[in-house]
Write a protein that holds these residues in place. Structure first.
Motif, PDB file in Angstrom:
ATOM      1  N   TYR A 116       0.838  -1.207   0.000  1.00 33.72           N
ATOM      2  CA  TYR A 116       0.000   0.000   0.000  1.00 33.72           C
ATOM      3  C   TYR A 116       0.869   1.252   0.000  1.00 33.72           C
ATOM      4  O   TYR A 116       0.580   2.215  -0.710  1.00 33.72           O
ATOM      5  N   ASN A 117       1.939   1.233   0.793  1.00 35.18           N
ATOM      6  CA  ASN A 117       2.824   2.400   0.843  1.00 35.18           C
ATOM      7  C   ASN A 117       3.461   2.668  -0.517  1.00 35.18           C
ATOM      8  O   ASN A 117       3.564   3.824  -0.948  1.00 35.18           O
ATOM      9  N   LEU A 118       3.898   1.586  -1.191  1.00 30.00           N
ATOM     10  CA  LEU A 118       4.507   1.755  -2.512  1.00 30.00           C
ATOM     11  C   LEU A 118       3.498   2.314  -3.522  1.00 30.00           C
ATOM     12  O   LEU A 118       3.813   3.220  -4.301  1.00 30.00           O
ATOM     13  N   LEU A 119       2.289   1.780  -3.500  1.00 32.98           N
ATOM     14  CA  LEU A 119       1.269   2.270  -4.425  1.00 32.98           C
ATOM     15  C   LEU A 119       0.873   3.703  -4.096  1.00 32.98           C
ATOM     16  O   LEU A 119       0.636   4.513  -5.008  1.00 32.98           O
ATOM     17  N   GLU A 120       0.812   4.007  -2.836  1.00 40.83           N
ATOM     18  CA  GLU A 120       0.464   5.379  -2.447  1.00 40.83           C
ATOM     19  C   GLU A 120       1.518   6.354  -2.941  1.00 40.83           C
ATOM     20  O   GLU A 120       1.194   7.429  -3.475  1.00 40.83           O
ATOM     21  N   ALA A 121       2.797   5.968  -2.771  1.00 38.96           N
ATOM     22  CA  ALA A 121       3.874   6.828  -3.260  1.00 38.96           C
ATOM     23  C   ALA A 121       3.817   6.957  -4.782  1.00 38.96           C
ATOM     24  O   ALA A 121       4.041   8.045  -5.338  1.00 38.96           O
ATOM     25  N   ALA A 122       3.508   5.828  -5.463  1.00 37.05           N
ATOM     26  CA  ALA A 122       3.415   5.857  -6.924  1.00 37.05           C
ATOM     27  C   ALA A 122       2.260   6.741  -7.380  1.00 37.05           C
ATOM     28  O   ALA A 122       2.377   7.492  -8.371  1.00 37.05           O
ATOM     29  N   VAL A 123       1.137   6.688  -6.692  1.00 37.90           N
ATOM     30  CA  VAL A 123      -0.016   7.528  -7.052  1.00 37.90           C
ATOM     31  C   VAL A 123       0.307   8.999  -6.848  1.00 37.90           C
ATOM     32  O   VAL A 123      -0.032   9.855  -7.686  1.00 37.90           O
ATOM     33  N   ILE A 124       0.983   9.309  -5.753  1.00 39.11           N
ATOM     34  CA  ILE A 124       1.351  10.705  -5.490  1.00 39.11           C
ATOM     35  C   ILE A 124       2.276  11.229  -6.590  1.00 39.11           C
ATOM     36  O   ILE A 124       2.080  12.337  -7.123  1.00 39.11           O
ATOM     37  N   ALA A 126       2.580   9.984  -9.628  1.00 38.67           N
ATOM     38  CA  ALA A 126       1.857  10.018 -10.897  1.00 38.67           C
ATOM     39  C   ALA A 126       0.930  11.225 -10.969  1.00 38.67           C
ATOM     40  O   ALA A 126       0.771  11.854 -12.031  1.00 38.67           O
ATOM     41  N   ARG A 127       0.316  11.561  -9.868  1.00 39.98           N
ATOM     42  CA  ARG A 127      -0.570  12.720  -9.865  1.00 39.98           C
ATOM     43  C   ARG A 127       0.219  14.019 -10.047  1.00 39.98           C
ATOM     44  O   ARG A 127      -0.258  14.953 -10.711  1.00 39.98           O
ATOM     45  N   LEU A 128       1.413  14.052  -9.479  1.00 38.44           N
ATOM     46  CA  LEU A 128       2.265  15.223  -9.707  1.00 38.44           C
ATOM     47  C   LEU A 128       2.667  15.303 -11.173  1.00 38.44           C
ATOM     48  O   LEU A 128       2.635  16.389 -11.781  1.00 38.44           O
ATOM     49  N   GLU A 129       3.020  14.159 -11.739  1.00 32.46           N
ATOM     50  CA  GLU A 129       3.367  14.126 -13.162  1.00 32.46           C
ATOM     51  C   GLU A 129       2.158  14.480 -14.018  1.00 32.46           C
ATOM     52  O   GLU A 129       2.276  15.181 -15.037  1.00 32.46           O
ATOM     53  N   GLU A 130       0.990  14.008 -13.615  1.00 27.66           N
ATOM     54  CA  GLU A 130      -0.243  14.329 -14.348  1.00 27.66           C
ATOM     55  C   GLU A 130      -0.500  15.828 -14.336  1.00 27.66           C
ATOM     56  O   GLU A 130      -0.910  16.411 -15.361  1.00 27.66           O
ATOM     57  N   SER A 131      -0.233  16.430 -13.195  1.00 28.62           N
ATOM     58  CA  SER A 131      -0.442  17.881 -13.101  1.00 28.62           C
ATOM     59  C   SER A 131       0.500  18.635 -14.030  1.00 28.62           C
ATOM     60  O   SER A 131       0.091  19.580 -14.728  1.00 28.62           O
ATOM     61  N   ILE A 192      -0.786   9.544 -18.841  1.00 34.29           N
ATOM     62  CA  ILE A 192      -0.476   9.718 -17.413  1.00 34.29           C
ATOM     63  C   ILE A 192      -1.755   9.664 -16.592  1.00 34.29           C
ATOM     64  O   ILE A 192      -1.786   9.078 -15.489  1.00 34.29           O
ATOM     65  N   ALA A 193      -2.848  10.265 -17.120  1.00 31.45           N
ATOM     66  CA  ALA A 193      -4.122  10.234 -16.406  1.00 31.45           C
ATOM     67  C   ALA A 193      -4.625   8.799 -16.277  1.00 31.45           C
ATOM     68  O   ALA A 193      -5.150   8.392 -15.226  1.00 31.45           O
ATOM     69  N   GLU A 194      -4.469   8.022 -17.353  1.00 30.34           N
ATOM     70  CA  GLU A 194      -4.872   6.615 -17.299  1.00 30.34           C
ATOM     71  C   GLU A 194      -4.026   5.843 -16.300  1.00 30.34           C
ATOM     72  O   GLU A 194      -4.534   4.967 -15.582  1.00 30.34           O
ATOM     73  N   ARG A 195      -2.749   6.171 -16.257  1.00 32.37           N
ATOM     74  CA  ARG A 195      -1.858   5.506 -15.295  1.00 32.37           C
ATOM     75  C   ARG A 195      -2.253   5.860 -13.864  1.00 32.37           C
ATOM     76  O   ARG A 195      -2.264   4.999 -12.979  1.00 32.37           O
ATOM     77  N   VAL A 196      -2.572   7.133 -13.641  1.00 35.01           N
ATOM     78  CA  VAL A 196      -3.017   7.548 -12.310  1.00 35.01           C
ATOM     79  C   VAL A 196      -4.285   6.811 -11.927  1.00 35.01           C
ATOM     80  O   VAL A 196      -4.448   6.349 -10.783  1.00 35.01           O
ATOM     81  N   GLN A 197      -5.199   6.668 -12.854  1.00 31.53           N
ATOM     82  CA  GLN A 197      -6.454   5.971 -12.586  1.00 31.53           C
ATOM     83  C   GLN A 197      -6.193   4.503 -12.235  1.00 31.53           C
ATOM     84  O   GLN A 197      -6.786   3.954 -11.296  1.00 31.53           O
ATOM     85  N   ALA A 198      -5.299   3.850 -12.994  1.00 29.53           N
ATOM     86  CA  ALA A 198      -4.980   2.452 -12.724  1.00 29.53           C
ATOM     87  C   ALA A 198      -4.292   2.289 -11.370  1.00 29.53           C
ATOM     88  O   ALA A 198      -4.618   1.372 -10.595  1.00 29.53           O
ATOM     89  N   LEU A 199      -3.331   3.206 -11.083  1.00 34.11           N
ATOM     90  CA  LEU A 199      -2.636   3.141  -9.798  1.00 34.11           C
ATOM     91  C   LEU A 199      -3.594   3.407  -8.643  1.00 34.11           C
ATOM     92  O   LEU A 199      -3.498   2.762  -7.577  1.00 34.11           O
TER      93      LEU A 199
END
Length: 333
Positions: A116-124, A126-131, A192-199
């Motif tokens: 969960y920690n790894l996925l949470e870090a990946a989502v954060i 990815a969301r920064l990259e998405e922005s 990137i948005a699709e990746r954020v959604q998947a993550l």
């Protein structure tokens, strides 16, 4: 003469036969067992006779404490005679299976937490990259709109011969480049948005899995905690089975015994059968305790069976506890 000899021989033979018969009778009589002595008549106890019998004090009300799980006694925290309070730890039961389940639950919880920690870090991230990608796409769209507008103007002027070819071609080239850049930025932002959604979806699944593992770990910890035997009431420990290291199971209803309501006590006495036969239930009695100065306490015989009599009495002193010796005096009816 010959006749006299015959008579004498017959007399000798008769004498020897009589002697032999007498000897046989004497030998048989000598080997017969002596008659058993007559049993003494039972003693008759006179009415009004006072009898004094020693005994042990115990509580009338006993709470039995069973093991909370199967296993072996890891440690007793109380001894016989100790005062205990409700909720106090009396003993701890060691159960290897429960400990293994607890350890496995801890390991699975740790793995779920790490995922969960790894996925949470990946989502954060990815969301920064998405922005950033969204901002880049927005700038690219603006640049595309600007260059296309400029190209449209230069195209009109070029057709009228009002602008040099180099200026026209540059505007055309800039508009094409801006269009390509905008399209690339849009594709990147969409990926990137699709990746954020998947993550995010994976993180939600990991969060649910983490909650399940946490509940399993808490349940395993509670099961292991249940191996601690707590006192269900206030009182005094009057009995304890076994010792540390010995196996126990839930079928043992009386692993420990706690005496409650210590004002209601009784004395168990074992008088002679002749006394028991003359001691009806309900008979008054007097209880004396040496540790309390021998002050007489009124009691009553409430049970007579199996070679014992039980005398109940009310204790006026909290210092009178189960296990003390007492002397019981009763008068025979």
């Amino acid at each position: 003469m010959h006749k006299n000899r015959l008579v004498g021989g017959a007399a000798v033979i008769a004498f020897l036969a009589a002697a032999a018969g007498g000897g046989t009778w004497w030998w048989r009589g000598r080997n017969q067992p002596a008659p058993a002595p007559a049993a003494p008549a039972p003693a008759v106890l006179p009415a009004g006779m006072e009898v004094s019998v020693p005994g042990k004090i115990r509580a009338q009300n006993i709470v039995q404490v069973p093991p909370t799980t199967d296993g072996e006694v890891e440690q007793y925290f109380v001894e016989i005679g100790d005062e205990v309070y409700e909720g106090q730890i009396l003993a701890r039961i060691k159960n290897q299976q429960l400990e293994a389940e607890r350890d496995l639950a801890n390991e699975e919880l740790e793995r779920a937490q790490n995922r969960y920690n790894l996925l949470e870090a990946a989502v954060i991230a990815a969301r920064l990259e998405e922005s950033r990608a969204a901002a880049d796409a927005s700038r690219a769209r603006d640049e595309r709109a600007r260059t296309e507008k400029l190209y449209a103007r230069q195209d009109l002027l070029f057709r009228e011969g009002a602008t040099p070819r180099l200026v026209y071609e540059k505007a055309q080239k800039d508009a094409s480049a801006a269009r390509n850049e905008a399209e690339t930025a849009e594709v990147k932002a969409r990926h990137i948005a699709e990746r954020v959604q998947a993550l995010s979806k994976d993180m939600e699944a990991a969060r649910k899995a983490l909650e399940e593992k946490r509940e399993a770990q808490e349940s395993a910890a509670e099961e292991l905690k249940a191996a601690e035997i707590l006192s269900p009431t206030n009182g005094i420990v009057v009995a304890r089975r076994g010792a540390a290291g010995e196996p126990v199971n839930r079928a043992m209803a009386d692993l420990l015994q706690i005496a409650t309501e210590l004002g209601a006590l009784e004395v168990v006495i074992e008088p002679e059968q002749a006394v028991l036969d003359r001691l009806p239930e309900g008979s008054p009695a007097v209880v004396q305790i040496a540790e309390m100065g021998g002050e007489p306490l009124p009691g009553i015989v409430h049970t007579v069976r199996d070679g014992q009599a039980i005398v109940a009495f009310q204790s006026p002193n909290p210092a009178i506890k189960p296990g003390l010796s007492a002397q019981v005096r009763v008068k025979l009816p």
